[in-house]
Design a protein around this motif. Structure first.
Motif, PDB file in Angstrom:
ATOM      1  N   ASN A 145      -3.310 -24.542  43.853  1.00 17.08           N
ATOM      2  CA  ASN A 145      -2.774 -25.335  42.755  1.00 17.08           C
ATOM      3  C   ASN A 145      -2.504 -26.765  43.234  1.00 17.08           C
ATOM      4  OD1 ASN A 145      -2.418 -23.384  40.507  1.00 17.08           O
ATOM      5  ND2 ASN A 145      -1.133 -22.337  42.000  1.00 17.08           N
ATOM      6  N   TYR A 146      -3.080 -27.698  42.496  1.00 13.72           N
ATOM      7  CA  TYR A 146      -2.918 -29.116  42.826  1.00 13.72           C
ATOM      8  C   TYR A 146      -2.122 -29.797  41.720  1.00 13.72           C
ATOM      9  CZ  TYR A 146      -4.164 -34.063  43.344  1.00 13.72           C
ATOM     10  OH  TYR A 146      -4.122 -35.426  43.463  1.00 13.72           O
ATOM     11  N   GLN A 147      -1.138 -30.579  42.103  1.00 14.13           N
ATOM     12  CA  GLN A 147      -0.347 -31.312  41.108  1.00 14.13           C
ATOM     13  C   GLN A 147       0.030 -32.672  41.681  1.00 14.13           C
ATOM     14  OE1 GLN A 147       2.809 -29.077  39.385  1.00 14.13           O
ATOM     15  NE2 GLN A 147       3.482 -30.687  38.028  1.00 14.13           N
ATOM     16  N   ASP A 148      -0.110 -33.684  40.850  1.00 13.35           N
ATOM     17  CA  ASP A 148       0.208 -35.045  41.258  1.00 13.35           C
ATOM     18  C   ASP A 148       1.092 -35.672  40.189  1.00 13.35           C
ATOM     19  OD1 ASP A 148       0.056 -37.577  42.629  1.00 13.35           O
ATOM     20  OD2 ASP A 148      -1.361 -38.198  41.083  1.00 13.35           O
ATOM     21  N   GLN A 149       2.291 -36.064  40.606  1.00 11.78           N
ATOM     22  CA  GLN A 149       3.235 -36.702  39.688  1.00 11.78           C
ATOM     23  C   GLN A 149       3.136 -38.223  39.823  1.00 11.78           C
ATOM     24  OE1 GLN A 149       5.248 -35.310  37.486  1.00 11.78           O
ATOM     25  NE2 GLN A 149       5.174 -33.140  38.052  1.00 11.78           N
ATOM     26  N   PRO A 152       2.070 -36.518  34.854  1.00 10.20           N
ATOM     27  CA  PRO A 152       1.474 -35.616  35.851  1.00 10.20           C
ATOM     28  C   PRO A 152       0.025 -35.254  35.517  1.00 10.20           C
ATOM     29  CG  PRO A 152       2.822 -34.367  34.334  1.00 10.20           C
ATOM     30  CD  PRO A 152       2.954 -35.810  33.917  1.00 10.20           C
ATOM     31  N   LYS A 153      -0.697 -34.911  36.557  1.00 11.69           N
ATOM     32  CA  LYS A 153      -2.016 -34.310  36.391  1.00 11.69           C
ATOM     33  C   LYS A 153      -2.081 -33.112  37.336  1.00 11.69           C
ATOM     34  CE  LYS A 153      -4.238 -37.422  39.748  1.00 11.69           C
ATOM     35  NZ  LYS A 153      -5.255 -38.480  39.943  1.00 11.69           N
ATOM     36  N   LYS A 154      -2.785 -32.079  36.913  1.00 12.33           N
ATOM     37  CA  LYS A 154      -2.833 -30.878  37.747  1.00 12.33           C
ATOM     38  C   LYS A 154      -4.156 -30.151  37.538  1.00 12.33           C
ATOM     39  CE  LYS A 154      -0.480 -27.923  34.344  1.00 12.33           C
ATOM     40  NZ  LYS A 154       0.644 -26.982  34.135  1.00 12.33           N
TER      41      LYS A 154
END
Length: 217
Positions: free
Chosen positions: A62-66, A76-78
């Motif tokens: 799982n990738y998440q970028d705030q 955010p994008k994930k």
């Protein structure tokens, strides 16, 4: 038939042919797609690497970028990546250090033997649930980073599994068998020699038990 009439008939015929071709193309779903690829060979290296264990792994990453807009609003994008990998673990024999005694004795002394390592990872990635932010979109660099991090996680998982232990047992016993078949004695570093002696004892015990079962004793 005059010249003008002939020209009109040719134009009508040509137009009808084009229309018919377009209709047939739409019905058959034929599209003209062209792809070009260029293969670049950077270098060729001679290696002596031996695969001793193979494992298959599945990983959910799982990738998440705030990202904050104007330092206040979250954007955010994930993404979720499912990776399935085939991992090959073995040894780089270019790192082995050994010598034979000067007295002519058929003995191979291994001074240093490397630890098992991941030789290759063949991974199939599939992206799911990709959600981009309002301004925080995915770029090519983002996808590259995600795949690199997923591959790194797979490498760590493989080295924490039983693959290195299996590879170690395999290579030591294979070297012992090969040396014995040629009439040579194999001497490993002390710690590795103890492991090899234990493997030899297990193999001899297994052979003895199998012989007893066959003879009914």
């Amino acid at each position: 038939m005059d010249f003008l009439t002939t020209v009109l008939l040719l134009l009508v015929g040509a137009g009808g042919g084009v229309a018919l071709a377009n209709t047939l193309r739409k019905r058959t779903g034929i599209t003209d797609v062209r792809r070009d690829s260029v293969l670049l060979l950077e270098r060729i290296e001679k290696v002596f690497k031996v695969v001793m264990a193979e494992g298959y792994f599945s990983e959910i990453y799982n990738y998440q970028d705030q990202k904050k807009i104007l330092y206040v609003l979250n954007d955010p994008k994930k993404a979720m990546v499912i990776a399935k990998s085939k991992v090959l673990v073995g040894f780089d024999f270019a790192k082995v250090r050994f010598h034979a005694p000067d007295n002519g004795e058929k003995k191979l002394v291994i001074e240093f033997f490397p630890q098992p390592e991941v030789l290759s990872i063949d991974t199939d990635y599939k992206f799911y649930d990709i959600q981009a932010g309002i301004l925080n979109h995915f770029s090519g660099a983002d996808y590259t980073q995600i795949l690199d991090e997923a591959k790194k996680a797979m490498n760590e998982r493989a080295m924490q599994s039983d693959l290195p232990k299996i590879a170690n047992n395999q290579i030591q016993y294979m070297m012992y068998q090969l040396a014995s078949s040629m009439g040579w004695q194999l001497q490993l570093p002390e710690a590795e020699q103890r492991k090899l002696d234990a493997l030899k004892a297990q193999a001899e015990e297994a052979t003895k038990n199998q012989s007893q079962l066959l003879t009914g004793q």
